[in-house]
Structures are given as structure tokens and as C-alpha cells.
Write an enzyme that holds these catalytic residues in place. Structure first.
Site, short mmCIF file in Angstrom:
data_model
loop_
_atom_site.label_atom_id
_atom_site.label_comp_id
_atom_site.label_asym_id
_atom_site.label_seq_id
_atom_site.Cartn_x
_atom_site.Cartn_y
_atom_site.Cartn_z
N CYS A 77 0.83 -1.21 0.00
CA CYS A 77 0.00 0.00 0.00
C CYS A 77 0.86 1.27 0.00
O CYS A 77 1.47 1.56 -1.02
CB CYS A 77 -0.99 -0.07 1.16
SG CYS A 77 -2.43 0.95 0.88
N HIS A 170 -3.07 -5.36 1.79
CA HIS A 170 -2.34 -5.59 3.04
C HIS A 170 -2.35 -7.07 3.47
O HIS A 170 -3.14 -7.42 4.36
CB HIS A 170 -3.00 -4.79 4.17
CG HIS A 170 -2.85 -3.32 4.07
ND1 HIS A 170 -1.78 -2.66 4.60
CD2 HIS A 170 -3.65 -2.38 3.52
CE1 HIS A 170 -1.91 -1.35 4.38
NE2 HIS A 170 -3.04 -1.16 3.72
N GLU A 172 -0.51 -8.46 5.48
CA GLU A 172 -0.17 -8.52 6.92
C GLU A 172 -1.40 -8.38 7.81
O GLU A 172 -1.31 -8.60 9.01
CB GLU A 172 0.89 -7.45 7.25
CG GLU A 172 0.40 -6.02 7.31
CD GLU A 172 0.20 -5.36 5.94
OE1 GLU A 172 0.24 -6.06 4.91
OE2 GLU A 172 -0.03 -4.13 5.91
N1 GLN Z 1 -3.61 6.36 1.33
C1 GLN Z 1 -2.28 6.07 1.77
C2 GLN Z 1 -1.25 6.82 0.91
O1 GLN Z 1 -1.59 7.37 -0.07
C3 GLN Z 1 -2.00 4.58 1.72
C4 GLN Z 1 -2.93 3.85 2.65
C5 GLN Z 1 -2.38 2.58 3.18
O2 GLN Z 1 -1.17 2.34 3.21
N2 GLN Z 1 -3.28 1.74 3.67
O3 GLN Z 1 -0.11 6.85 1.24
#
Ligand code: GLN
Length: 188
Positions: A77, A170, A172
Site C-alpha cells: 500500500c 495488506h 499482513e
Molecule cells: N492512502 C495512503 C497513501 O496514499 C496509503 C494507505 C495505506 O497504506 N493503507 O499513502
């Protein structure tokens, strides 16, 4: 086998738990010297702008780029955004993966969702249950980067470039260890 998790912001603790379940030695990385002797590194989810700014402040940018040239590195992410060459806005990026990402591509926090994915390379039995939290989309893969998985509508949510991995979701935050095992195989 020793795997580091970048531990300056975000859900690094959940990755550490997952790695410990797989019997791997772990290290919370906050300083460049902590990268010495690691076989691989995970960059967790969180806020990519914060992870980027703190990495600049802690002198981690160049050490992380050098590490990525020779080792397995996986960004989940926000971590995937941080690995990318292009996040379509101005923020500190490692720029080591030839992918273009679009941040918050599904909307706000309330638009977070879960989906069952097919990820052939990761293997194992059954679909892969993936958790998306204010997730980015991988808009395009370039050069030697490859698509690992897409949503049913075709949008790219996982990519690989050699030993580098990027996932919009994710692993994890689930009990499914397959993706972490796949990463450990790359780090060997
Ligand atoms: N929205 C976050 C970003 O742009 C990422 C969100 C996340 O890691 N769950 O960095």
C-alpha cells in the site's frame, strides 16, 4: 534469513508478527545501519507522504535505493507508492520500481473494501483474500515490471520487478501467510 521492516510509520508491527509466525528473524529499520546484513526489507502501509518525508529526514533515501538494487524489497500500500517511480504528485519516492500509481484510487477511508484475488505466482490453494484500505491502484507497469494480480475489473493491484514487489493491499492484516512466504522465497 533476516528480514527488516521499515518502522518509521504505518503498520510495521503487523508485518513483524507475520514474519515471526513464519520463523524468520526480524529487525525494525529506522536507521541506515540497520540495513546491514538483511536479506530483504518490507515497507509497510501507512501514509506514503509521511514515510517519504521521514525517510528523507533520517537519511534513508539513498541507503534504501542501494539496498533495493540487490535485495528483495516489498511495499504494501503506502510502501508500494514509496517504491514507485511515479505517484502522479510531488512527494519523496524511492523511484526503484517502474510502476505508476494513483493514490487513494478507490476513494476515502470509508470506501475501503476486501476482495478475493487470483495470484498465480504466489500459489497455494484457493483465492487470495485481500484487504484494501484507502489503497492505490497500480495504473501502469513499465520496463521489466510485471503484473502479478488484477481486480475482476482489470485494475492492477500487485506487481513484481525482479526481487521488488508492490501490492495495493495488506497481506499482513490477514491470517494468510502465502504472500509473505512468496516474498521470503525471493529474499533467499
Ligand atoms: N492512502 C495512503 C497513501 O496514499 C496509503 C494507505 C495505506 O497504506 N493503507 O499513502
Amino acid at each position: 534469513m533476516k528480514i527488516g521492516v521499515l518502522a518509521i510509520q504505518g503498520d510495521f508491527a503487523e508485518h513483524i508478527v507475520m514474519l515471526k509466525r513464519l520463523g524468520v528473524e526480524t529487525c525494525e529499520v529506522r536507521l541506515p545501519t540497520a540495513l546491514n546484513g538483511l536479506n530483504g526489507l518490507i515497507i509497510p502501509g501507512g501514509e506514503s507522504t509521511t514515510i517519504g518525508k521521514l525517510s528523507v529526514d533520517f537519511g534513508l533515501m539513498e541507503p534504501l535505493r542501494t539496498f533495493s538494487q540487490e535485495h528483495a524489497v516489498w511495499g504494501t500500500c503506502a510502501g508500494a507508492i514509496f517504491l514507485s517511480k511515479d505517484a502522479r504528485r510531488n512527494q519523496p519516492l524511492l523511484g526503484v520500481m517502474d510502476i505508476t500509481v494513483v493514490r487513494n484510487a478507490f476513494g476515502r477511508q470509508v470506501d475501503s473494501f476486501e476482495a478475493d484475488l487470483t495470484i498465480d505466482e504466489v500459489g497455494g490453494e484457493g483465492l487470495y483474500h485481500a484487504v484494501f484500505i484507502r489503497a492505490p491502484i497500480i495504473e501502469a507497469v513499465q520496463a521489466s515490471a510485471r503484473v502479478l494480480s488484477r481486480l475482476p475489473d482489470g485494475r492492477i493491484v500487485a506487481a513484481r520487478q525482479g526481487k521488488l514487489l508492490a501490492t495495493s493491499f495488506h497481506p499482513e492484516l490477514t491470517r494468510d501467510t502465502r504472500f509473505h512466504e512468496f516474498f521470503l522465497a525471493l529474499a533467499k
